[in-house]
Design a protein around this motif. Structure first.
Motif, PDB file in Angstrom:
ATOM      1  N   ASP A   1      84.168  31.993  18.395  1.00 11.16           N
ATOM      2  CA  ASP A   1      83.074  32.932  18.141  1.00 11.16           C
ATOM      3  C   ASP A   1      83.544  34.180  17.409  1.00 11.16           C
TER       4      ASP A   1
ATOM      5  N   ILE B   1      70.834  26.665  20.905  1.00 17.75           N
ATOM      6  CA  ILE B   1      70.452  25.262  21.041  1.00 17.75           C
ATOM      7  C   ILE B   1      71.274  24.668  22.178  1.00 17.75           C
TER       8      ILE B   1
ATOM      9  N   THR C   1      75.275  31.930   9.800  1.00 19.14           N
ATOM     10  CA  THR C   1      74.696  30.605   9.546  1.00 19.14           C
ATOM     11  C   THR C   1      74.967  29.614  10.675  1.00 19.14           C
ATOM     12  N   VAL C   2      76.090  29.765  11.354  1.00 17.37           N
ATOM     13  CA  VAL C   2      76.395  28.863  12.471  1.00 17.37           C
ATOM     14  C   VAL C   2      76.076  29.507  13.817  1.00 17.37           C
TER      15      VAL C   2
ATOM     16  N   GLN D   1      73.325  28.218  16.313  1.00 14.78           N
ATOM     17  CA  GLN D   1      73.540  27.090  17.218  1.00 14.78           C
ATOM     18  C   GLN D   1      73.746  27.547  18.664  1.00 14.78           C
ATOM     19  N   ASN D   2      74.025  28.830  18.870  1.00 15.98           N
ATOM     20  CA  ASN D   2      74.212  29.326  20.230  1.00 15.98           C
ATOM     21  C   ASN D   2      72.958  29.196  21.081  1.00 15.98           C
TER      22      ASN D   2
ATOM     23  N   ILE E   1      66.035  31.581  17.906  1.00 18.24           N
ATOM     24  CA  ILE E   1      66.486  30.961  16.660  1.00 18.24           C
ATOM     25  C   ILE E   1      65.756  31.566  15.460  1.00 18.24           C
TER      26      ILE E   1
ATOM     27  N   THR F   1      66.055  24.754  24.374  1.00 16.00           N
ATOM     28  CA  THR F   1      66.314  25.478  23.130  1.00 16.00           C
ATOM     29  C   THR F   1      65.400  26.684  23.064  1.00 16.00           C
TER      30      THR F   1
ATOM     31  N   ASN G   1      81.257  25.710   9.626  1.00 11.14           N
ATOM     32  CA  ASN G   1      81.114  24.801  10.758  1.00 11.14           C
ATOM     33  C   ASN G   1      82.317  23.873  10.897  1.00 11.14           C
TER      34      ASN G   1
ATOM     35  N   LYS H   1      83.018  33.332  13.583  1.00 12.44           N
ATOM     36  CA  LYS H   1      81.831  32.639  13.096  1.00 12.44           C
ATOM     37  C   LYS H   1      80.931  33.583  12.308  1.00 12.44           C
TER      38      LYS H   1
ATOM     39  N   GLN I   1      71.798  21.803  25.603  1.00 11.96           N
ATOM     40  CA  GLN I   1      71.666  20.364  25.847  1.00 11.96           C
ATOM     41  C   GLN I   1      70.289  20.017  26.409  1.00 11.96           C
TER      42      GLN I   1
END
Length: 286
Positions: A230, A243, A236-237, A240-241, A253, A248, A224, A233, A245
């Motif tokens: 991308d 999540i 594990t990170v 976040q794609n 997830i 979600t 992170n 990556k 604003q």
């Protein structure tokens, strides 16, 4: 008669004790499996079901399409491949370099070996978070930010102390007669290490490799911090794609997390015996 009664009584007590032990172990196993079952059900629900239904309730309409969505639209296939090759590369380098260091410390006589070993052991006490800024600055000057090499170097550096510590006990227990015989036969140090010593340590090497794989696969902080595109990556990170604003996708997830833990779970199930074998072998000295 009394001896027979006492023997049968002790045998019955032993059976009851084993039965209670198995009951406790089964209860602990069920407790350990609870998060996995919850995550599986979680990954098959939509947002409304996640919040409206009890945690362990079955989804009304299992949404297996969550897995297809994260694999294609969410770039999880790219993240999965990145996790695989970065984990394998870092693990291989760590195991080989740690084996060389441990061999030099335990099997060769040279000044400063104890001091070098002490430096590696002290490195185990350095908190990971305290190194983020210095490492970022160093990799930035070396143009390695947003480069997988920064992750591999970091994983090798942080896994070296624990890997060496596991290898130490096993290397101390190796018989010196084998090395002496190889030297008499004209074997060089390099050839002796790769042809004789390394194969003899296969069980403990498997243990260290599995421990390194688990850490490298699940690592989040360094990815992170050092990786922003991308293209490089890892899983594990990648979660976040999903999540945003304002919204979600919780089912996506859950599917991503399920995909990320399955390889490690399967590896541990099939290779857990090697972990125990290697730790037990490395704990015997002399």
């Amino acid at each position: 008669m009394r001896k027979g009664a006492e023997g049968s009584g002790s045998g019955m007590a032993g059976k009851i004790g084993y039965a209670l032990l198995y009951i406790v172990l089964i209860a602990v196993a069920v407790l350990q499996l609870f998060p996995l079952v919850w995550l599986l059900f979680f990954s098959l629900k939509n947002n409304q079901e996640v919040f409206d239904l009890p945690p362990l309730s079955l989804p009304m309409n299992p949404r297996w399409e969550n897995y297809g969505k994260v694999w294609s639209a969410g770039n999880i296939d790219v993240y999965f491949v990145n996790s695989v090759w970065i984990t394998i590369a870092a693990t291989a380098l760590t195991v080989i370099i740690a084996s060389l260091v441990t061999f030099a410390i335990t099997r060769m006589k040279w000044k400063g070996s104890s001091f070098v070993l002490g430096l590696f052991m002290v490195a185990m006490m350095i908190p990971v978070h305290s190194t983020l800024i210095p490492l970022f600055s160093m990799f930035n000057k070396a143009n390695l930010i947003d480069n997988p090499i920064s992750l591999i170097l970091t994983y090798v550096a942080f896994n070296m102390p624990i890997t060496i510590m596991i290898l130490l006990g096993f290397y101390y227990a190796l018989p010196k007669e084998v090395e002496e015989a190889s030297v008499i036969d004209g074997c060089s140090v390099n050839r002796m290490f790769f042809r004789i010593v390394l194969p003899m340590t296969s069980s403990v090497l498997a243990t260290t490799a599995i421990i390194n794989i688990i850490y490298n696969w699940n690592e989040f902080i360094f990815v992170n911090t050092f990786i922003s595109s991308d293209e490089f990556k890892t899983l594990t990170v990648g979660v976040q794609n999903f999540i945003g604003q304002y919204t979600t996708d919780w089912g996506a997830i859950g599917a991503t997390l399920m995909i990320s833990i399955l390889p490690i779970l399967l590896a541990f199930l099939f290779l857990s015996d090697r972990i125990v074998e290697g730790i037990a072998a490395g704990s015997v000295k002399g």
